[in-house]
Write a protein that holds these residues in place. Structure first.
Motif, PDB file in Angstrom:
ATOM      1  N   ILE A 161       1.082  -1.768   0.294  1.00 38.48           N
ATOM      2  CA  ILE A 161      -0.039   0.153  -0.002  1.00 38.48           C
ATOM      3  C   ILE A 161       0.829   1.381   0.320  1.00 38.48           C
ATOM      4  N   PRO A 162       0.125   2.030  -0.998  1.00 39.81           N
ATOM      5  CA  PRO A 162       1.183   3.703  -1.042  1.00 39.81           C
ATOM      6  C   PRO A 162       0.899   4.681   0.166  1.00 39.81           C
ATOM      7  N   MET A 163       1.740   4.659   1.484  1.00 41.01           N
ATOM      8  CA  MET A 163       1.555   5.569   2.311  1.00 41.01           C
ATOM      9  C   MET A 163       2.147   7.439   1.704  1.00 41.01           C
ATOM     10  N   ASP A 164       1.338   7.173   0.254  1.00 39.38           N
ATOM     11  CA  ASP A 164       1.325   9.005   0.220  1.00 39.38           C
ATOM     12  C   ASP A 164       0.384   9.365  -0.063  1.00 39.38           C
ATOM     13  N   GLU A 165      -0.042  10.587   0.129  1.00 41.25           N
ATOM     14  CA  GLU A 165      -1.542  11.140  -0.585  1.00 41.25           C
ATOM     15  C   GLU A 165      -2.117  11.004  -2.225  1.00 41.25           C
ATOM     16  N   LYS A 166      -0.972  11.542  -2.676  1.00 35.25           N
ATOM     17  CA  LYS A 166      -1.292  11.324  -4.146  1.00 35.25           C
ATOM     18  C   LYS A 166      -1.483   9.576  -4.302  1.00 35.25           C
ATOM     19  N   GLU A 167      -0.790   9.072  -4.493  1.00 35.15           N
ATOM     20  CA  GLU A 167      -0.840   7.867  -4.708  1.00 35.15           C
ATOM     21  C   GLU A 167      -1.450   7.355  -4.266  1.00 35.15           C
ATOM     22  N   LEU A 168      -1.762   7.669  -2.925  1.00 35.03           N
ATOM     23  CA  LEU A 168      -3.318   6.560  -2.342  1.00 35.03           C
ATOM     24  C   LEU A 168      -4.784   6.755  -3.307  1.00 35.03           C
ATOM     25  N   GLN A 169      -4.403   8.312  -3.109  1.00 36.50           N
ATOM     26  CA  GLN A 169      -5.773   8.483  -4.214  1.00 36.50           C
ATOM     27  C   GLN A 169      -6.104   7.781  -5.768  1.00 36.50           C
ATOM     28  N   THR A 170      -5.041   7.542  -6.496  1.00 39.93           N
ATOM     29  CA  THR A 170      -5.104   6.889  -7.547  1.00 39.93           C
ATOM     30  C   THR A 170      -5.752   5.190  -6.941  1.00 39.93           C
ATOM     31  N   LEU A 171      -6.244   4.935  -6.080  1.00 43.04           N
ATOM     32  CA  LEU A 171      -6.505   3.749  -5.526  1.00 43.04           C
ATOM     33  C   LEU A 171      -8.470   3.827  -6.042  1.00 43.04           C
ATOM     34  N   ALA A 172      -9.059   2.799  -6.709  1.00 40.54           N
ATOM     35  CA  ALA A 172     -10.186   3.007  -6.565  1.00 40.54           C
ATOM     36  C   ALA A 172     -10.763   2.887  -5.193  1.00 40.54           C
ATOM     37  N   GLY A 173     -12.110   3.748  -4.903  1.00 39.30           N
ATOM     38  CA  GLY A 173     -12.909   4.511  -3.337  1.00 39.30           C
ATOM     39  C   GLY A 173     -12.331   5.082  -3.109  1.00 39.30           C
TER      40      GLY A 173
END
Length: 213
Positions: free
Chosen positions: A107-119
């Motif tokens: 799991i990427p612990m980066d704000e922008k990277e997390l937001q690329t995940l569905a939902g």
């Protein structure tokens, strides 16, 4: 409704941090994978409900590797007592697939990277990073929104705008303030029949006459 003064904001900050400096989410999880899913499932669903439905899901699909190849109908069955379970089932499978394909199962612990995940939107990403990393971020759910307005910290109409206002006014210790405002709103400053006799902020409250938020 009156706005809190700078001095009142400092006092609100101080009291929340003193009381809730060690506060953590009530969602149960063992790792970042479980945390992301639990937070995603908790949208418009209680933490208590998520803590009931999540363990069987995690037992059957202990990582993104297993969840990425899960049957949609099976995941739906496991979480069908959760609000919007159809969309949430689709999203957590897509999330797992992207984590496997792009991030090697981590799991990427980066704000922008997390937001690329569905939902995973801004609020979910912030909640995950606040809980997992103690990040100096704010996230606004219904409890934080209500508390912020009742204390005269914000008169914004949306959660995103309220978040920006709180970040600007509080600046530091945002993780503790977020966790504290959630718990305070959940158990004391409730939507209906707030427990004013148990409140440690009554002298700073701007909503004593109505509780319209």
């Amino acid at each position: 409704m009156k706005k809190a003064t700078r001095k009142e904001i400092q006092e609100i900050h101080k009291r929340f941090v003193e009381r809730y400096s060690d506060a953590v989410t009530e969602l149960k999880y063992k790792n970042a994978y479980e945390l992301v899913i639990a937070v995603a499932l908790s949208a418009q669903c209680t933490d208590k409900r998520v803590n009931i439905i999540a363990p069987p899901l995690f037992e059957k699909y202990p990582s993104t590797k297993e969840l990425a190849v899960a049957e949609l109908d099976d995941v739906k069955k496991l979480i069908n007592s959760c609000s919007f379970f159809n969309n949430k089932a689709k999203n957590i499978i897509k999330m797992a697939q992207r984590v496997e394909e792009v991030y090697g199962g981590e799991i990427p612990m980066d704000e922008k990277e997390l937001q690329t995940l569905a939902g995973v939107g801004q609020k979910t990403a912030h909640v995950v990073m606040i809980e997992y990393l103690g990040a100096n971020l704010m996230a606004v759910d219904t409890h934080v929104f209500r508390v912020a307005h009742r204390l005269g910290l914000s008169d914004d109409k949306t959660a995103i705008a309220t978040e920006a206002t709180l970040v600007k006014k509080f600046k530091n210790d945002l993780h503790a303030l977020h966790q504290g405002m959630v718990l305070f709103g959940r158990y004391i400053c409730t939507a209906k029949n707030p427990k004013c006799d148990e409140c440690f902020l009554t002298d700073l409250c701007k909503s004593k006459e109505g509780f319209k938020v």
